[in-house]
Every structure is written in structure tokens, then in C-alpha cells.
Design a protein around this motif. Structure first.
Motif, PDB file in Angstrom:
ATOM      1  N   ALA A 307       0.825  -1.208   0.000  1.00  0.00           N
ATOM      2  CA  ALA A 307       0.000   0.000   0.000  1.00  0.00           C
ATOM      3  C   ALA A 307       0.859   1.256   0.000  1.00  0.00           C
ATOM      4  CB  ALA A 307      -0.942  -0.019   1.207  1.00  0.00           C
ATOM      5  N   ASN A 308       1.984   1.232   0.710  1.00  0.00           N
ATOM      6  CA  ASN A 308       2.868   2.399   0.733  1.00  0.00           C
ATOM      7  C   ASN A 308       3.484   2.660  -0.637  1.00  0.00           C
ATOM      8  OD1 ASN A 308       2.392   2.733   3.468  1.00  0.00           O
ATOM      9  ND2 ASN A 308       4.156   1.516   4.089  1.00  0.00           N
ATOM     10  N   MET A 309       3.791   1.606  -1.369  1.00  0.00           N
ATOM     11  CA  MET A 309       4.389   1.790  -2.690  1.00  0.00           C
ATOM     12  C   MET A 309       3.400   2.390  -3.682  1.00  0.00           C
ATOM     13  SD  MET A 309       7.566   1.034  -2.633  1.00  0.00           S
ATOM     14  CE  MET A 309       7.963   0.893  -4.367  1.00  0.00           C
ATOM     15  N   LEU A 310       2.106   2.240  -3.413  1.00  0.00           N
ATOM     16  CA  LEU A 310       1.112   2.813  -4.325  1.00  0.00           C
ATOM     17  C   LEU A 310       1.233   4.328  -4.404  1.00  0.00           C
ATOM     18  CD1 LEU A 310      -2.076   0.716  -3.464  1.00  0.00           C
ATOM     19  CD2 LEU A 310      -0.523   0.431  -5.399  1.00  0.00           C
ATOM     20  N   ASP A 311       1.711   4.961  -3.332  1.00  0.00           N
ATOM     21  CA  ASP A 311       1.888   6.417  -3.345  1.00  0.00           C
ATOM     22  C   ASP A 311       2.902   6.842  -4.401  1.00  0.00           C
ATOM     23  OD1 ASP A 311       0.080   6.747  -1.251  1.00  0.00           O
ATOM     24  OD2 ASP A 311       1.649   6.472   0.270  1.00  0.00           O
ATOM     25  N   LEU A 312       3.892   5.991  -4.671  1.00  0.00           N
ATOM     26  CA  LEU A 312       4.911   6.318  -5.662  1.00  0.00           C
ATOM     27  C   LEU A 312       4.441   6.066  -7.084  1.00  0.00           C
ATOM     28  CD1 LEU A 312       7.961   4.675  -3.852  1.00  0.00           C
ATOM     29  CD2 LEU A 312       7.456   7.116  -3.993  1.00  0.00           C
ATOM     30  N   LEU A 313       3.295   5.398  -7.223  1.00  0.00           N
ATOM     31  CA  LEU A 313       2.811   5.029  -8.559  1.00  0.00           C
ATOM     32  C   LEU A 313       1.617   5.870  -8.998  1.00  0.00           C
ATOM     33  CD1 LEU A 313       2.904   1.138  -8.088  1.00  0.00           C
ATOM     34  CD2 LEU A 313       4.671   2.587  -9.097  1.00  0.00           C
ATOM     35  N   GLN A 314       1.274   6.887  -8.238  1.00  0.00           N
ATOM     36  CA  GLN A 314       0.060   7.651  -8.540  1.00  0.00           C
ATOM     37  C   GLN A 314       0.131   8.363  -9.882  1.00  0.00           C
ATOM     38  OE1 GLN A 314      -2.007   9.797  -5.342  1.00  0.00           O
ATOM     39  NE2 GLN A 314      -0.379   9.132  -3.950  1.00  0.00           N
TER      40      GLN A 314
END
Length: 573
Positions: A307-314
């Protein structure tokens, strides 16, 4: 003949070569000749021996045939066998040199080496013949020469290399293979930091044109300084399009990769690694860290890290997304992650075609098979409807799915281009889905291009075939049964079943080309009867197909909107 002469021969236009008078003119066109040679090398009837004979036929065939014959190697033994026969002696499997090697001994080796484009080693072990060759190279190429020409390679035109270094000596051998024109490199190493770091530093200068890099570091190679070296290495490879690494840190690797404007494919494995991070290093971070990123593959210990890595993929427009977690995640966490996928990957709603979530914990909580809390509500999957371009969906989590026909219909109606659907069918869970054969029929209507299916069912049919068939028709509200001729096998796990003959008949109505029905092979007494009934379904399907006349269904596979990237992505490759 020298390597330079070999290359001149390879790129000399064939129409200027001396050819026998009886050679057809069409074979003097390079493109046509290469098509013929490709057919020969892939044919079971002909293969490499015939290709070698073609190379000896005339000079017009020689270079093109050699370029196909020597293009790919799994070890260097075929080239070593080109060295003079009086150079080696073998006694009971042991290889020894009869005399020191000389540069003249390498002439035939160098000639054929110029045609090699790929070297993919599949075993960490190296036989005595190859070890003897590498032991002689420092004597043939003195340190002064190799230092001045640090790109010196015994395979000067190598484009793709896969190397396994289980010892420092094996890692040093790779220096003789790296070239400035190398496009892809896959290195697996367990060598200590003292050997791994110099290799990483050397890689920047020797292979600056790399487009694909995969680093698999294990054992002694996993140290903080090694991964800091990786973080400094990667931003310097400006041509990099694909990067794969098993890394013990997340926060530091993403800013380092943000310096790669052409990065399209990112695979990071965080499982079973140390907990340290490279806190002493900092990298510039762009507002959009990955402007060209299209495919991601992340393996984490916990779902929260995904879930934290999703912030880098926005800011990315993704086409492929793969997430794997090792520790158990409860249904609420899975539902929250699915919601985050939809809200944080807004720019990927119209582009994401492959989505996979795998959860494979070492063990479940002791009460997981008894409590209803380990069931995922079907409505928790509704956010996935936002990804309207989905073609391949795989959801394997250690929870049950509370999905009925209406929820399945609601989901799949948003994915008209779906090709494969796989929902977790793990054994030992308290409840599976409530999807009936009528729901399968609706699935076929919503997704006419579906070709692969894994789905738990509720197939407890008690009435006759005609009554159940009519019930399915009533569900889909059509006079005829919808049919999917693409699907040849389905996996049903521990699905409930009662009347095997009726289930088999209705399944064959929906999937006329069905050849295989697979259920979980378990020995639990509670489910043994269900397993036997699904086995009867499989036997009935096999019997039907054996008696069925041959029908040409090739036209079914013709699609007007097939993409080049339609094959399933190799997750974790």
C-alpha cells in the motif's frame, strides 16, 4: 580469421559474394534467406546440423547461417571445441593443458565468437574445460592491454548475458564477457562485498548502454554497502528500461530510480531480506518519480508495504501490476488495499490490463478455518470495476470469497475484454463462493474473449439436466445457451457438487470445447466425496470429447483488437 574479419563477412551483402550458378535468385535476398534459416533451426526434422551444412554450401549462405547457428549459447563449450585438439587432454573427467595457449590458437574461436549474441548460463557449476579457458585468458591478454581496453571481451558482439556467480572466481570471469553493446544482463551472485562492489562499479563504465538489468544477490552479497552501491549504480545507466533487484529497502531505491526517464519495467523483491536501510545516502526525487513506468512487480513481507508503494505510482500509467505478500493479511486489509488500488492508481484506470495479488503465508491463523471473519465480502472487490481495460485478473489470497452470481456479473460487466480470471480456490477455508452455473453463463456473456478460468462454484444441482439447463437460461434471460469455445480447462478447487452427470452436461453446454476439469486433490474426509464427484465430471467431459467429431474452430481465435503485449506477463521473471 580475426573477429574484425568475421564481422566484415557477416555484414557483407550477399549479392556481392561468389555463389554457385544454381542458387535461386530469391535466396540472395537477405531477408528471405534469414526466414528460411530461422525455419530450419526451429524445425524438429532439420535443426542445427542442417544449418551447419547450409553454411558449408556456399559463401552466400555462410555468414547468415552462422549468425543463426551461433546466436544463442548456454555455455562456452561449443566455442572451446573450436580450439586446437592438441591443446587439451582429458583423463577420467579431469581437463589439463598439454601446452600454454597462444593467440593463434584463438583464431577459430574468435571467428565464431563474433556471431554469438546471447549467453544464458543455466547452472552455477562450470566444467573443467571452461575453467581452463578462463585461466589462460590473463596470459593471452596482459593486464596492461586489458586495463587500456577494459571492455575487452571474448564475445565482442554479445547483447544478452545471464551469469551465475557462486564463487568470487566465477564473478571475475564475467569481466571477460561484458561489452559496450550489451543490452540485457542478469547476474545471480552470492559473492562477498569485497568482490560484488568492484563488479558494480565496473559495470557502469563497461556497459553504459544497458537497457535491462536484473541483480539477484544472496548470502554474503547482501550488505548495506552493496545496496548503496546499487543505488549509486542504477541512476548512471541512463538507457535502462527494465530493472529487477531483490532489495532490503524501499524508501531509498525509488528516488534512485527516479533518475531513469526511460524506465518501463520495475521488479523489486523485498521478501526474506534484512531490515536495514541505506540511511546515509540521499537521491533527488522528482514529482513524478517514474514518468515512463508501465509494469511493476513488487514482492513484500506485508500488505501494508504494498500500500505504501502505491503512493509512488500515482502518476504512472500502468499496464501491468503484480503484488505478492508473504505474511497473512486479514480480509479487512485486503479490502482496504483493493480500495487503495482504485483511488491511488487513477491514471491507470483506462490502461491497466494485468492485475495480480498473491498472498502465500507460511501458515494461517489457527482459527482461520472456523471463523467467518476470514471471508472477504464480494462488495469489497467493487473498486476493481474502475479498471475497465482489465484483461487478466488473478486474486489468490488466504481468505474465502463471498461472491454470488450478481456480484460476479457486476464485476465482469466492467471488463468486456477479460481474457483470464483466477480467484483464489485455497483449501480449508470456511466458505467459498455462491456462484452457480447460471453465473458462469452470465460470465460468458459479459466476457466473450475469456480463455482461462479458475473459480470456485456452488454446483449442488439436484434436478434433471433439462430443468437445470432451463434454469440457466432463465438466469441469463436468453432462449439459447451462451457458449465460450475458447476455454478448454477450468479449475474449481474444492467447489461443492452433487449431481456429476448434470454438472458435466451443463458445463459442456457453456464450454463446448472443455477438455479438463480440475479440482483440488485433498485427502480430507469431509471433502473426499466432493472430490470424487468432480472426478466423475472430468471423466464425463473426457468421454464426451473423445466421441465428439473434429470441428475446425480456428475462426474463434481471430481477434481484431489483439495487442502485441497480449501474452501473460512473466511475473517475477
Amino acid at each position: 580469421m580475426s573477429v574484425l574479419a568475421a564481422m566484415e563477412l557477416e555484414y557483407t551483402p550477399v549479392m556481392y559474394m561468389d555463389t554457385p550458378a544454381n542458387v535461386p535468385r530469391c535466396l540472395l535476398v537477405t531477408e528471405i534467406l534469414m526466414e528460411v534459416l530461422e525455419h530450419v533451426t526451429t524445425s524438429d526434422q532439420y535443426g542445427p546440423p542442417t544449418l551447419a551444412n547450409l553454411a558449408r554450401t556456399c559463401r552466400a549462405f555462410q555468414a547468415p547461417a552462422f549468425s543463426v547457428l551461433w546466436r544463442e549459447l548456454t555455455d562456452l563449450n561449443p566455442l572451446i571445441q573450436c580450439l586446437p585438439l592438441d591443446l587439451w587432454s582429458q583423463d577420467r573427467g579431469s581437463i589439463t593443458l598439454r601446452r600454454p595457449m597462444q593467440m593463434s590458437d584463438m583464431d577459430r574461436f574468435n571467428y565464431y565468437a563474433g556471431f554469438v549474441r546471447s549467453l544464458f548460463t543455466t547452472s552455477p557449476m562450470m566444467d573443467g574445460l571452461q575453467q581452463s579457458l578462463f585461466s589462460q585468458l590473463p596470459h593471452l591478454y596482459p593486464p596492461k592491454i586489458s586495463h587500456e581496453r577494459h571492455w575487452l571481451s571474448i564475445l565482442p558482439n554479445l547483447l544478452h548475458l545471464r551469469w551465475i556467480a557462486e564463487t568470487p572466481n566465477k564473478l571475475r570471469m564475467i569481466y571477460w564477457l561484458l561489452t559496450p553493446c550489451l543490452k540485457s544482463l542478469h547476474v545471480t551472485s552470492v559473492c562477498p562485498e569485497a568482490h560484488t562492489r568492484p563488479f558494480l562499479n565496473y559495470l557502469v563504465d563497461a556497459c553504459s548502454a544497458l537497457e535491462k538489468l536484473a541483480l539477484c544477490l544472496y548470502g554474503a552479497a547482501i550488505t548495506e554497502s552493496v545496496y548503496l552501491a546499487v543505488g549509486r549504480l542504477v541512476p548512471k545507466l541512463k538507457s535502462l528500461k527494465s530493472f529487477s533487484c531483490n532489495a532490503p529497502f524501499a524508501a531509498q531505491i525509488s528516488p534512485a530510480l527516479s533518475c531513469l526517464p526511460h524506465l518501463e519495467d520495475l521488479q523489486l523483491d523485498f521478501n526474506n531480506t534484512a531490515t536495514f536501510v541505506g540511511s546515509r545516502s540521499s537521491f533527488p526525487t522528482a514529482q513524478n518519480p517514474f514518468p515512463s513506468l508501465r509494469r511493476v512487480n513488487f514482492a513484500f513481507n506485508r500488505l501494508s508495504e504494498c500500500a505504501n508503494m502505491l503512493d509512488l505510482l500515482q502518476h504512472c500509467i500502468l499496464t501491468h501490476a503484480y503484488f505478492s505478500v508473504r505474511e497473512y493479511a486479514d480480509p479487512e486489509s485486503v479490502g482496504s488495499f483493493v480500495a487503495d488500488l482504485s483511488t491511488k492508481l487513477r491514471l491507470s484506470h483506462d490502461s491497466l490490463r494485468h492485475l495480480c495479488l498473491l498472498q502465500n503465508p507460511a501458515r494461517l491463523p489457527s482459527d482461520a478455518i472456523l471463523r467467518e471473519e476470514y471471508i472477504i465480502s464480494g462488495t469489497a472487490l467493487h473498486p476493481l470495476r474502475a479498471f475497465v481495460a482489465l484483461r487478466h485478473l488473478r486474486m489468490h489470497v488466504q481468505c474465502g470469497f463471498d461472491i454470488d452470481d450478481s456480484i460476479l456479473t457486476s464485476l465482469t460487466s466492467a471488463w468486456p475484454g477479460l481474457r483470464s480470471l483466477h480467484f483464489g480456490v485455497y483449501k480449508g477455508l470456511p466458505r467459498q463462493t455462491k456462484i452457480t452455473l447460471g453465473g458462469l453463463a452470465f460470465l460468458v456473456l459479459n466476457c466473450p474473449k475469456l480463455a482461462h478460468l479458475s473459480l470456485p462454484l456452488d454446483a449442488r444441482l439436484t434436478s434433471s439436466y433439462s430443468q437445470e439447463r432451463q434454469r440457466v437460461l432463465d438466469v441469463v434471460r436468453r432462449p439459447e445457451m451462451p457458449a465460450d469455445k475458447r476455454i478448454t480447462s477450468i479449475y474449481v478447487g474444492e467447489s461443492f457438487i452433487q449431481n456429476s452427470a448434470v454438472v458435466a452436461a451443463v458445463l459442456l453446454d457453456i464450454f463446448p470445447n472443455l477438455e479438463w476439469v480440475v479440482g483440488t486433490e485433498v485427502d480430507r474426509v469431509v471433502w473426499s466425496g466432493q472430490r470424487d464427484k468432480w472426478h466423475e465430471v472430468r471423466l464425463a467431459v473426457e468421454k464426451h470429447q473423445a466421441e465428439r467429431p473434429l470441428v475446425d474452430d480456428d475462426a474463434v481465435w481471430q481477434d481484431d483488437d489483439e495487442d502485441e503485449d497480449e501474452d501473460e506477463w512473466e511475473y517475477g521473471a
